[in-house]
Scaffold this motif. Structure first.
Motif, PDB file in Angstrom:
ATOM      1  N   ARG A 243      15.886 -14.204   0.960  1.00  0.00           N
ATOM      2  CA  ARG A 243      14.664 -13.711   0.303  1.00  0.00           C
ATOM      3  C   ARG A 243      13.694 -13.153   1.368  1.00  0.00           C
ATOM      4  O   ARG A 243      13.104 -12.093   1.177  1.00  0.00           O
ATOM      5  CB  ARG A 243      14.050 -14.881  -0.475  1.00  0.00           C
ATOM      6  CG  ARG A 243      12.762 -14.628  -1.157  1.00  0.00           C
ATOM      7  CD  ARG A 243      12.876 -13.915  -2.487  1.00  0.00           C
ATOM      8  NE  ARG A 243      13.589 -14.649  -3.516  1.00  0.00           N
ATOM      9  CZ  ARG A 243      14.118 -14.059  -4.587  1.00  0.00           C
ATOM     10  NH1 ARG A 243      14.029 -12.748  -4.756  1.00  0.00           N
ATOM     11  NH2 ARG A 243      14.746 -14.763  -5.500  1.00  0.00           N
ATOM     12  N   LYS A 244      13.569 -13.846   2.502  1.00  0.00           N
ATOM     13  CA  LYS A 244      12.638 -13.391   3.559  1.00  0.00           C
ATOM     14  C   LYS A 244      13.077 -12.031   4.095  1.00  0.00           C
ATOM     15  O   LYS A 244      12.258 -11.157   4.364  1.00  0.00           O
ATOM     16  CB  LYS A 244      12.636 -14.405   4.721  1.00  0.00           C
ATOM     17  CG  LYS A 244      11.783 -15.614   4.438  1.00  0.00           C
ATOM     18  CD  LYS A 244      11.683 -16.474   5.695  1.00  0.00           C
ATOM     19  CE  LYS A 244      11.503 -17.932   5.285  1.00  0.00           C
ATOM     20  NZ  LYS A 244      12.197 -18.884   6.132  1.00  0.00           N
ATOM     21  N   ILE A 245      14.381 -11.842   4.237  1.00  0.00           N
ATOM     22  CA  ILE A 245      14.881 -10.572   4.792  1.00  0.00           C
ATOM     23  C   ILE A 245      14.629  -9.425   3.801  1.00  0.00           C
ATOM     24  O   ILE A 245      14.238  -8.330   4.185  1.00  0.00           O
ATOM     25  CB  ILE A 245      16.374 -10.711   5.149  1.00  0.00           C
ATOM     26  CG1 ILE A 245      16.491 -11.767   6.239  1.00  0.00           C
ATOM     27  CG2 ILE A 245      16.982  -9.385   5.604  1.00  0.00           C
ATOM     28  CD1 ILE A 245      17.855 -12.337   6.414  1.00  0.00           C
ATOM     29  N   LEU A 246      14.795  -9.726   2.516  1.00  0.00           N
ATOM     30  CA  LEU A 246      14.525  -8.699   1.496  1.00  0.00           C
ATOM     31  C   LEU A 246      13.058  -8.284   1.547  1.00  0.00           C
ATOM     32  O   LEU A 246      12.729  -7.091   1.501  1.00  0.00           O
ATOM     33  CB  LEU A 246      14.834  -9.249   0.098  1.00  0.00           C
ATOM     34  CG  LEU A 246      16.307  -9.393  -0.280  1.00  0.00           C
ATOM     35  CD1 LEU A 246      16.440  -9.956  -1.679  1.00  0.00           C
ATOM     36  CD2 LEU A 246      17.040  -8.059  -0.182  1.00  0.00           C
ATOM     37  N   THR A 247      12.188  -9.297   1.649  1.00  0.00           N
ATOM     38  CA  THR A 247      10.749  -9.004   1.693  1.00  0.00           C
ATOM     39  C   THR A 247      10.435  -8.123   2.898  1.00  0.00           C
ATOM     40  O   THR A 247       9.663  -7.159   2.800  1.00  0.00           O
ATOM     41  CB  THR A 247       9.952 -10.346   1.787  1.00  0.00           C
ATOM     42  OG1 THR A 247      10.409 -11.191   0.745  1.00  0.00           O
ATOM     43  CG2 THR A 247       8.459 -10.144   1.661  1.00  0.00           C
ATOM     44  N   SER A 248      11.099  -8.420   4.023  1.00  0.00           N
ATOM     45  CA  SER A 248      10.816  -7.618   5.212  1.00  0.00           C
ATOM     46  C   SER A 248      11.343  -6.185   5.042  1.00  0.00           C
ATOM     47  O   SER A 248      10.696  -5.221   5.456  1.00  0.00           O
ATOM     48  CB  SER A 248      11.380  -8.337   6.431  1.00  0.00           C
ATOM     49  OG  SER A 248      12.154  -7.514   7.209  1.00  0.00           O
ATOM     50  N   LEU A 249      12.506  -6.030   4.382  1.00  0.00           N
ATOM     51  CA  LEU A 249      13.047  -4.678   4.173  1.00  0.00           C
ATOM     52  C   LEU A 249      12.157  -3.870   3.223  1.00  0.00           C
ATOM     53  O   LEU A 249      11.991  -2.662   3.386  1.00  0.00           O
ATOM     54  CB  LEU A 249      14.472  -4.757   3.613  1.00  0.00           C
ATOM     55  CG  LEU A 249      15.556  -5.205   4.603  1.00  0.00           C
ATOM     56  CD1 LEU A 249      16.900  -5.324   3.907  1.00  0.00           C
ATOM     57  CD2 LEU A 249      15.653  -4.246   5.778  1.00  0.00           C
ATOM     58  N   VAL A 250      11.576  -4.561   2.239  1.00  0.00           N
ATOM     59  CA  VAL A 250      10.649  -3.879   1.332  1.00  0.00           C
ATOM     60  C   VAL A 250       9.416  -3.449   2.136  1.00  0.00           C
ATOM     61  O   VAL A 250       8.971  -2.299   2.056  1.00  0.00           O
ATOM     62  CB  VAL A 250      10.244  -4.809   0.147  1.00  0.00           C
ATOM     63  CG1 VAL A 250       9.102  -4.186  -0.664  1.00  0.00           C
ATOM     64  CG2 VAL A 250      11.446  -5.095  -0.750  1.00  0.00           C
ATOM     65  N   GLY A 251       8.916  -4.374   2.974  1.00  0.00           N
ATOM     66  CA  GLY A 251       7.733  -4.085   3.816  1.00  0.00           C
ATOM     67  C   GLY A 251       7.983  -2.909   4.743  1.00  0.00           C
ATOM     68  O   GLY A 251       7.100  -2.082   4.973  1.00  0.00           O
ATOM     69  N   LYS A 252       9.230  -2.810   5.259  1.00  0.00           N
ATOM     70  CA  LYS A 252       9.557  -1.711   6.191  1.00  0.00           C
ATOM     71  C   LYS A 252       9.925  -0.434   5.441  1.00  0.00           C
ATOM     72  O   LYS A 252      10.390   0.537   6.030  1.00  0.00           O
ATOM     73  CB  LYS A 252      10.729  -2.136   7.088  1.00  0.00           C
ATOM     74  CG  LYS A 252      10.349  -3.194   8.116  1.00  0.00           C
ATOM     75  CD  LYS A 252      11.441  -3.362   9.171  1.00  0.00           C
ATOM     76  CE  LYS A 252      12.300  -4.551   8.879  1.00  0.00           C
ATOM     77  NZ  LYS A 252      13.406  -4.796   9.769  1.00  0.00           N
ATOM     78  N   LYS A 253       9.778  -0.490   4.117  1.00  0.00           N
ATOM     79  CA  LYS A 253      10.096   0.651   3.220  1.00  0.00           C
ATOM     80  C   LYS A 253      11.546   1.112   3.362  1.00  0.00           C
ATOM     81  O   LYS A 253      11.862   2.301   3.366  1.00  0.00           O
ATOM     82  CB  LYS A 253       9.131   1.818   3.460  1.00  0.00           C
ATOM     83  CG  LYS A 253       7.662   1.457   3.287  1.00  0.00           C
ATOM     84  CD  LYS A 253       6.872   2.635   2.759  1.00  0.00           C
ATOM     85  CE  LYS A 253       5.426   2.339   2.411  1.00  0.00           C
ATOM     86  NZ  LYS A 253       5.039   1.009   2.081  1.00  0.00           N
TER      87      LYS A 253
END
Ligand SMILES: C[S@@+](CC[C@H](N)C(=O)[O-])C[C@H]1O[C@@H](n2cnc3c(N)ncnc32)[C@H](O)[C@@H]1O
Length: 386
Positions: A350-360
């Motif tokens: 979940r944390k990695i997904l959030t970071s990928l969303v943040g990095k667009k």
């Protein structure tokens, strides 16, 4: 956490027999690593019981717990062993067991007559309180006890948990392992003294019980030997069978390396075990010491200023991200399976997904990372790259 520098190798004992390995842990009192093992067992039981006892829909009307190397119930300091852990953890479920009419059977076996007698004395008061389960206590050699119980484990309406807390290495051999993995709705946890295999790789008794060749044992670092033992058991799983195995390595302050091996035919069982492991080892989820020799101890990265991460977590993050960006992982079902089969809980993913969303890099969406996503009827959400 122990650091590997603390380990001192012991000289090989020339007159070694596997059966000589047992030093009575009940007389000495449980040491730190035994307490860690028991904590994992208790915690897993806490995760396992509600799956079968608290669900609205009852899929298994019989729940069996087998403790084949039960000991006397506690050590000489009054620390609870597995039999008392089991009865204590079932206590909160009495109302549900009665209202749902679930048949609970607890089976304990202990070969040492004195310990068996103490265990009986210790457990009889538990049943006297009209506990809603049956208890059977045997004084048999493991193999006999296992063969006696095997037909009970095969009941299609039963869920089973097997705890095999052997001394040494010899009881969970190929024949027993293969019989266990054939069972439906069965999770197991067994203990194995992996360093015995490393220290006595030449000894004919080792080859008799564990099919690892001398060269591969010798080329494996001491700290990784329990993971090597896990690989051996993986080779016993038929190619057409999906079965999950996970290790947890335990280092004693004396230098001995032991470990638990967990097995389940169901990915949810694996998720529950991993949840337990990550609670005990928040850095790598697989040992009570720095198994990868990361030596990070709250260090900061010189260049980024961020807290250094264990290599295992960095590697997982990198691989997961690459697999998403290369479309090998296409949806939330793939994400869930990738996390669990690589030894990580969905919260890491979940944390990695959030970071990928943040990095667009991917579009924001509602991804289901719970075990429900593996059901056939589950609605799968695709990952959309930006
Ligand atoms: C590691 S201890 C188990 C500790 C126990 N789970 C506890 O929490 O206290 C292993 C136990 O297996 C018993 N044992 C040894 N050989 C056995 C055999 N062949 N069959 C069954 N039990 C055996 C020992 O007497 C010992 O109590």
């Amino acid at each position: 956490m122990f650091h590997r520098d603390y380990i001192n190798f012991k000289e090989s004992i020339t007159t070694f027999k596997i059966s000589d390995m047992a030093r009575d842990l009940h007389k000495k009192g449980f040491d730190e690593s035994t307490q860690a093992k028991l904590a994992i067992f208790r915690d897993y039981l806490k995760e396992w019981l509600p799956v079968f006892l608290s669900k609205k829909e009852i899929l298994w009307d019989t729940v069996n717990i087998f403790d084949f190397f039960a000991g006397p119930g506690e050590d000489n300091q009054g620390n609870e062993g597995t039999p008392l852990i089991i009865t204590q953890e079932i206590n909160p479920y009495f109302d549900q067991i009665i209202s749902k009419k679930i048949d609970i059977n607890l089976y304990f076996n202990e070969y040492d007559k004195k310990k068996f007698n103490v265990l009986k004395e210790r457990l009889i008061p538990e049943t006297r309180d009209l506990a809603p389960y049956s208890i059977e206590i045997d004084n048999l050699d493991f193999k006999e006890a296992f063969n006696k119980c095997y037909p009970i484990m095969k009941n299609k309406r039963a869920a089973n948990l097997l705890f095999l807390d052997q001394y040494g290495i010899k009881h969970i051999n190929e024949e027993i392992f293969k019989k266990i993995i054939q069972l439906k709705a069965t999770d197991f946890l067994f203990f194995i003294s992996s360093s015995t295999i490393k220290r006595f790789s030449d000894h004919p008794e080792i080859a008799k019980y564990i099919g690892l060749d001398k060269e591969s044992i010798e080329s494996t670092p001491y700290y990784k030997i329990h993971k090597k033992v896990l690989e051996y058991y993986k080779t016993l799983i038929p190619a057409n069978m999906t079965y999950h195995l996970a290790p947890f390595s335990l280092l004693k302050s004396s230098g001995g390396l032991y470990g638990l091996i967990f097995g389940s035919g169901h990915i949810l069982g694996m998720e529950k075990f991993l949840t337990t492991c990550w609670k005990v080892d928040p850095e790598r989820g697989e040992a009570n010491f720095d198994i990868d020799d990361d030596r990070i101890d709250n260090q900061y990265d010189l260049f980024t200023g961020a807290l250094k991460k264990p290599k295992k977590i960095e590697g997982f993050e990198r691989e997961l991200e690459n697999n998403i960006l290369n479309c090998k992982i296409k949806n939330d079902r793939d994400l869930y399976i990738f996390s669990i089969t690589n030894g990580f809980t969905p919260s890491h993913t979940r944390k990695i997904l959030t970071s990928l969303v943040g990095k667009k890099k991917i579009k924001k969406n509602i991804f289901d990372l719970s075990h429900r996503i593996i059901k056939k009827e589950a609605k799968v959400t695709p990952i959309e790259l930006i």
